[in-house]
Design a protein around this motif. Structure first.
Motif, PDB file in Angstrom:
ATOM      1  N   VAL A  30      -6.441   0.863  -0.496  1.00 40.09           N
ATOM      2  CA  VAL A  30      -6.131   2.287  -0.569  1.00 40.09           C
ATOM      3  C   VAL A  30      -4.617   2.478  -0.595  1.00 40.09           C
ATOM      4  N   ILE A  31      -4.152   3.332  -1.497  1.00 40.56           N
ATOM      5  CA  ILE A  31      -2.742   3.695  -1.558  1.00 40.56           C
ATOM      6  C   ILE A  31      -2.611   5.213  -1.487  1.00 40.56           C
ATOM      7  N   VAL A  32      -1.532   5.674  -0.899  1.00 42.06           N
ATOM      8  CA  VAL A  32      -1.211   7.100  -0.853  1.00 42.06           C
ATOM      9  C   VAL A  32       0.166   7.276  -1.491  1.00 42.06           C
ATOM     10  N   LEU A  33       0.226   8.181  -2.478  1.00 45.13           N
ATOM     11  CA  LEU A  33       1.474   8.480  -3.171  1.00 45.13           C
ATOM     12  C   LEU A  33       1.911   9.906  -2.866  1.00 45.13           C
ATOM     13  N   ILE A  40       3.681   5.953  -0.280  1.00 45.25           N
ATOM     14  CA  ILE A  40       3.954   6.251   1.121  1.00 45.25           C
ATOM     15  C   ILE A  40       3.367   5.148   1.990  1.00 45.25           C
ATOM     16  N   ALA A  41       2.126   4.737   1.662  1.00 40.21           N
ATOM     17  CA  ALA A  41       1.452   3.693   2.443  1.00 40.21           C
ATOM     18  C   ALA A  41       0.396   3.022   1.579  1.00 40.21           C
ATOM     19  N   PHE A  42       0.105   1.760   1.901  1.00 39.77           N
ATOM     20  CA  PHE A  42      -0.914   0.983   1.190  1.00 39.77           C
ATOM     21  C   PHE A  42      -1.594   0.050   2.177  1.00 39.77           C
ATOM     22  N   SER A  43      -2.880  -0.168   1.943  1.00 41.75           N
ATOM     23  CA  SER A  43      -3.627  -1.131   2.743  1.00 41.75           C
ATOM     24  C   SER A  43      -4.606  -1.872   1.839  1.00 41.75           C
ATOM     25  N   ARG A  44      -4.628  -3.185   1.959  1.00 36.73           N
ATOM     26  CA  ARG A  44      -5.578  -4.012   1.204  1.00 36.73           C
ATOM     27  C   ARG A  44      -6.454  -4.736   2.206  1.00 36.73           C
ATOM     28  N   ARG A  52      -5.730  -5.666  -6.490  1.00 32.69           N
ATOM     29  CA  ARG A  52      -6.211  -4.336  -6.112  1.00 32.69           C
ATOM     30  C   ARG A  52      -5.075  -3.342  -5.912  1.00 32.69           C
ATOM     31  N   TYR A  53      -3.886  -3.816  -5.569  1.00 30.70           N
ATOM     32  CA  TYR A  53      -2.754  -2.888  -5.430  1.00 30.70           C
ATOM     33  C   TYR A  53      -2.509  -2.162  -6.744  1.00 30.70           C
ATOM     34  N   ALA A  54      -2.429  -2.910  -7.828  1.00 29.35           N
ATOM     35  CA  ALA A  54      -2.136  -2.311  -9.132  1.00 29.35           C
ATOM     36  C   ALA A  54      -3.225  -1.334  -9.554  1.00 29.35           C
ATOM     37  N   ILE A  55      -4.473  -1.656  -9.257  1.00 25.87           N
ATOM     38  CA  ILE A  55      -5.571  -0.760  -9.625  1.00 25.87           C
ATOM     39  C   ILE A  55      -5.517   0.520  -8.806  1.00 25.87           C
ATOM     40  N   ALA A  56      -5.371   0.383  -7.485  1.00 28.04           N
ATOM     41  CA  ALA A  56      -5.290   1.571  -6.620  1.00 28.04           C
ATOM     42  C   ALA A  56      -4.104   2.436  -7.030  1.00 28.04           C
TER      43      ALA A  56
END
Length: 142
Positions: A30-33, A40-44, A52-56
């Motif tokens: 999950v990422i929040v922009l 702002i924040a990311f969690s894998r 998954r970072y690039a997809i989120a």
């Protein structure tokens, strides 16, 4: 609120991940922009693939940069693939136009950011994103 604080972004992530766990989803990332498309924040999740970072990010970025949810972008991609290809080219190839890109709106309906969720089906990703946004006290558009 006129912006998403780090604390609110973390609540969104926690809420999305908790929803996914409760529903038996695959591990989520999950990422929040913010409204400018900046993370702002990311969690894998521990077992999630590194890509998954690039997809989120692509789901969230497309939503906030175009002011449309991932569900809406998916409909446009299906109806007008040439337009979506051109749009994605203009935005550096970073748009992932599928469900799971969730707009975050303030109480007055202004878009103040987005959430991108990936790891399960796109519809489940969107549901988890909506749950996360709601858990943090904001309005979600999936």
């Amino acid at each position: 609120m006129t912006h998403i604080s780090l604390e609110a972004a973390q609540q969104m992530i926690t809420g999305a991940v908790a929803y996914g766990a409760t529903e038996g989803f695959a591990p989520l990332s999950v990422i929040v922009l913010d409204a400018g498309g900046h993370p702002i924040a990311f969690s894998r999740a521990n077992d999630a693939a590194p890509g998954r970072y690039a997809i989120a990010h692509g789901k969230a970025y497309g939503a906030v940069m175009l002011g449309m949810s991932g569900t809406t972008l998916n409909g446009i991609a299906k109806a007008r693939p040439e337009f979506m290809t051109s749009l994605n080219t203009a935005l550096g190839g970073t748009v992932v136009p599928v469900q799971g890109g969730v707009l975050v709106k303030s109480t007055d309906g202004k878009i103040i950011g987005s959430v991108g969720v990936t790891g399960d089906t796109s519809d489940n990703d969107a549901a988890a994103g909506q749950a996360g946004v709601t858990a943090a006290g904001f309005t979600a558009e999936i």
